[in-house]
Design a protein around this motif. Structure first.
Motif, PDB file in Angstrom:
ATOM      1  N   ASN A 281       0.799  -1.226   0.000  1.00  0.00           N
ATOM      2  CA  ASN A 281       0.000   0.000   0.000  1.00  0.00           C
ATOM      3  C   ASN A 281       0.830   1.273   0.000  1.00  0.00           C
ATOM      4  N   MET A 282       2.140   1.137   0.157  1.00  0.00           N
ATOM      5  CA  MET A 282       3.002   2.324   0.168  1.00  0.00           C
ATOM      6  C   MET A 282       3.213   2.837  -1.252  1.00  0.00           C
ATOM      7  N   PRO A 283       3.602   4.117  -1.362  1.00  0.00           N
ATOM      8  CA  PRO A 283       3.781   4.722  -2.694  1.00  0.00           C
ATOM      9  C   PRO A 283       4.797   3.985  -3.547  1.00  0.00           C
ATOM     10  N   LEU A 284       4.575   3.985  -4.829  1.00  0.00           N
ATOM     11  CA  LEU A 284       5.503   3.336  -5.754  1.00  0.00           C
ATOM     12  C   LEU A 284       6.829   4.097  -5.784  1.00  0.00           C
ATOM     13  N   PRO A 285       7.915   3.404  -6.096  1.00  0.00           N
ATOM     14  CA  PRO A 285       9.226   4.063  -6.113  1.00  0.00           C
ATOM     15  C   PRO A 285       9.311   5.151  -7.181  1.00  0.00           C
ATOM     16  N   GLU A 286      10.031   6.221  -6.833  1.00  0.00           N
ATOM     17  CA  GLU A 286      10.148   7.356  -7.757  1.00  0.00           C
ATOM     18  C   GLU A 286      11.402   7.267  -8.602  1.00  0.00           C
ATOM     19  N   THR A 287      12.401   6.545  -8.114  1.00  0.00           N
ATOM     20  CA  THR A 287      13.678   6.437  -8.835  1.00  0.00           C
ATOM     21  C   THR A 287      14.062   4.967  -8.980  1.00  0.00           C
ATOM     22  N   HIS A 288      15.041   4.755  -9.842  1.00  0.00           N
ATOM     23  CA  HIS A 288      15.519   3.383 -10.055  1.00  0.00           C
ATOM     24  C   HIS A 288      16.152   2.827  -8.786  1.00  0.00           C
ATOM     25  N   GLU A 289      16.897   3.674  -8.060  1.00  0.00           N
ATOM     26  CA  GLU A 289      17.539   3.226  -6.821  1.00  0.00           C
ATOM     27  C   GLU A 289      16.504   2.796  -5.785  1.00  0.00           C
ATOM     28  N   LYS A 290      15.425   3.548  -5.668  1.00  0.00           N
ATOM     29  CA  LYS A 290      14.357   3.189  -4.723  1.00  0.00           C
ATOM     30  C   LYS A 290      13.663   1.898  -5.144  1.00  0.00           C
ATOM     31  N   PHE A 291      13.515   1.735  -6.456  1.00  0.00           N
ATOM     32  CA  PHE A 291      12.907   0.504  -6.947  1.00  0.00           C
ATOM     33  C   PHE A 291      13.761  -0.708  -6.557  1.00  0.00           C
ATOM     34  N   LEU A 292      15.092  -0.594  -6.730  1.00  0.00           N
ATOM     35  CA  LEU A 292      15.995  -1.678  -6.368  1.00  0.00           C
ATOM     36  C   LEU A 292      15.964  -1.954  -4.869  1.00  0.00           C
ATOM     37  N   ALA A 293      15.884  -0.879  -4.067  1.00  0.00           N
ATOM     38  CA  ALA A 293      15.834  -1.026  -2.617  1.00  0.00           C
ATOM     39  C   ALA A 293      14.560  -1.738  -2.195  1.00  0.00           C
ATOM     40  N   MET A 294      13.429  -1.348  -2.780  1.00  0.00           N
ATOM     41  CA  MET A 294      12.153  -1.983  -2.441  1.00  0.00           C
ATOM     42  C   MET A 294      12.136  -3.448  -2.870  1.00  0.00           C
ATOM     43  N   ALA A 295      12.727  -3.732  -4.035  1.00  0.00           N
ATOM     44  CA  ALA A 295      12.778  -5.114  -4.518  1.00  0.00           C
ATOM     45  C   ALA A 295      13.612  -5.984  -3.571  1.00  0.00           C
ATOM     46  N   SER A 296      14.729  -5.428  -3.110  1.00  0.00           N
ATOM     47  CA  SER A 296      15.584  -6.177  -2.180  1.00  0.00           C
ATOM     48  C   SER A 296      14.870  -6.422  -0.867  1.00  0.00           C
ATOM     49  N   LEU A 297      14.155  -5.424  -0.380  1.00  0.00           N
ATOM     50  CA  LEU A 297      13.425  -5.563   0.870  1.00  0.00           C
ATOM     51  C   LEU A 297      12.312  -6.597   0.739  1.00  0.00           C
ATOM     52  N   TYR A 298      11.645  -6.596  -0.406  1.00  0.00           N
ATOM     53  CA  TYR A 298      10.565  -7.559  -0.589  1.00  0.00           C
ATOM     54  C   TYR A 298      11.127  -8.987  -0.660  1.00  0.00           C
ATOM     55  N   GLN A 299      12.247  -9.142  -1.337  1.00  0.00           N
ATOM     56  CA  GLN A 299      12.890 -10.454  -1.379  1.00  0.00           C
ATOM     57  C   GLN A 299      13.315 -10.876   0.034  1.00  0.00           C
ATOM     58  N   PHE A 300      13.748  -9.908   0.821  1.00  0.00           N
ATOM     59  CA  PHE A 300      14.166 -10.198   2.197  1.00  0.00           C
ATOM     60  C   PHE A 300      12.990 -10.726   3.015  1.00  0.00           C
ATOM     61  N   ILE A 301      11.838 -10.071   2.937  1.00  0.00           N
ATOM     62  CA  ILE A 301      10.712 -10.529   3.757  1.00  0.00           C
ATOM     63  C   ILE A 301      10.165 -11.865   3.252  1.00  0.00           C
ATOM     64  N   GLU A 302      10.321 -12.136   1.961  1.00  0.00           N
ATOM     65  CA  GLU A 302       9.924 -13.446   1.445  1.00  0.00           C
ATOM     66  C   GLU A 302      10.824 -14.538   2.021  1.00  0.00           C
ATOM     67  N   GLN A 303      12.109 -14.232   2.123  1.00  0.00           N
ATOM     68  CA  GLN A 303      13.045 -15.191   2.704  1.00  0.00           C
ATOM     69  C   GLN A 303      12.800 -15.369   4.205  1.00  0.00           C
ATOM     70  N   MET A 304      12.409 -14.290   4.877  1.00  0.00           N
ATOM     71  CA  MET A 304      12.100 -14.390   6.301  1.00  0.00           C
ATOM     72  C   MET A 304      10.840 -15.225   6.518  1.00  0.00           C
ATOM     73  N   ASP A 305       9.945 -15.201   5.550  1.00  0.00           N
ATOM     74  CA  ASP A 305       8.762 -16.063   5.634  1.00  0.00           C
ATOM     75  C   ASP A 305       9.189 -17.525   5.564  1.00  0.00           C
ATOM     76  N   GLU A 306      10.177 -17.817   4.722  1.00  0.00           N
ATOM     77  CA  GLU A 306      10.709 -19.181   4.641  1.00  0.00           C
ATOM     78  C   GLU A 306      11.408 -19.551   5.949  1.00  0.00           C
ATOM     79  N   TYR A 307      12.120 -18.578   6.532  1.00  0.00           N
ATOM     80  CA  TYR A 307      12.773 -18.777   7.841  1.00  0.00           C
ATOM     81  C   TYR A 307      11.739 -19.198   8.884  1.00  0.00           C
ATOM     82  N   LEU A 308      10.617 -18.505   8.907  1.00  0.00           N
ATOM     83  CA  LEU A 308       9.559 -18.805   9.883  1.00  0.00           C
ATOM     84  C   LEU A 308       8.850 -20.119   9.559  1.00  0.00           C
TER      85      LEU A 308
END
Length: 322
Positions: A281-308
């Motif tokens: 629900n958060m705003p879409l990324p405005e720059t390429h760097e923010k897009f990469l940061a959000m993608a990395s964070l989303y991959q991180f929480i997906e991996q944490m779901d596997e951890y759990l």
């Protein structure tokens, strides 16, 4: 000078050898000291290994006696026949998977060779030596140290390390703190290796049990640790900090406070689903760097779901806290 420590196995070896030779001497057996040798050869680090050692040595010794009787009585008691017998004997015990009993069997064979006269009395003497030597080894090896307190200490130490790692992740995601040196990762790996080794030894000390909750617990933590190592680069190389990073940081802080041997993984997976929805629900990324940061964070929480998910499959320890 290196500090010398007398362990359980050393004490049991000394006690077992003393008992074996005392019993053999009491019954006036020939080669009484050999009972102590047979005992020493069967003292092992775990009960299962001790039982297996006695089995291999008993079968090998009986086989050796049979070979000795046939060859010595047929061709004579001389070095040439002894050499031929060993050439045939070794492949035989290897083929029946009792090669570990070679030394014990040689002790018995050399008794027969030195007497140069196979009699019923000598046969009974050797069987008695084996019964005393192997029996004493089994008896003294039925006592093993209790590893539970040490294993529980390993659990507490490992959980403290995991909490520390998650707090460092949270600090980085909240304020970009890069002062962490990552030493906890090395400590966790070393601790997991020691703990799994000890837990496996504990399994081996229960003759009818193939695994226990301690071993399953450390195996579960090891799988989780592999995920931790895999996901760290995804967040430590964020090109920029985005709003979502603080959201994930709050989750990691909450998770850090609830690392224990019980099973609350289902609760945290539900919390992670909430994080994913807020993330979306958060705003879409405005720059390429923010897009990469959000993608990395989303991959991180997906991996944490596997951890759990890995933790959720674990039923929890009886010593569970909170």
């Amino acid at each position: 000078m290196k500090r010398y420590k007398i362990g359980y196995r050393t004490i049991k070896t000394a006690v077992g050898a003393t008992i074996a030779i005392a019993i053999a001497s009491y019954f006036n057996l020939e080669f009484a000291s050999s009972a102590a040798i047979l005992t020493i050869l069967c003292i092992q680090t775990t009960k299962k290994k001790s039982v297996h050692a006695v089995y291999t040595r008993l079968i090998a010794s009986l086989t050796g006696m049979a070979f000795a009787y046939i060859l010595f009585e047929t061709f004579g008691y001389n070095p040439f026949v002894l050499g031929i017998m060993i050439l045939i004997f070794i492949p035989t015990i290897v083929s029946i998977n009792v090669s570990a009993g070679f030394i014990s069997s040689v002790v018995i064979i050399m008794h027969l060779y030195s007497e140069a006269n196979f009699t019923i009395e000598l046969l009974l003497n050797e069987i008695s030596l084996m019964a005393i030597g192997f029996g004493t080894a089994l008896a003294v090896n039925m006592y093993m140290g209790d590893y539970q307190k040490e294993l529980e200490r390993y659990i507490d130490e490992l959980e403290a390390i995991y909490r520390s790692i998650f707090r460092e992740i949270a600090k980085y995601l909240r304020n970009g703190d890069t002062s962490w040196d990552g030493r906890e990762l090395i400590e966790a790996e070393e601790l997991l290796n020691r703990a799994k080794s000890l837990a496996f030894k504990d399994v081996e000390n229960h003759l009818t049990r193939k695994q226990n909750e301690f071993y399953l617990y450390f195996d579960m933590r090891e799988k989780q640790f592999e995920i931790i190592e895999r996901v760290l680069p995804k967040i430590t190389t964020l090109p920029v900090m985005v709003q979502q990073a603080e959201l994930v940081g709050d989750f990691m802080e909450d998770l850090a406070e609830n690392v224990h041997s019980g099973n609350t993984a289902k609760t945290f997976r539900e919390k992670l689903e909430i994080v994913k929805k807020e993330f979306a629900n958060m705003p879409l990324p405005e720059t390429h760097e923010k897009f990469l940061a959000m993608a990395s964070l989303y991959q991180f929480i997906e991996q944490m779901d596997e951890y759990l998910m890995i933790k959720q499959t674990f039923k929890g320890m009886n010593k569970a806290k909170g």
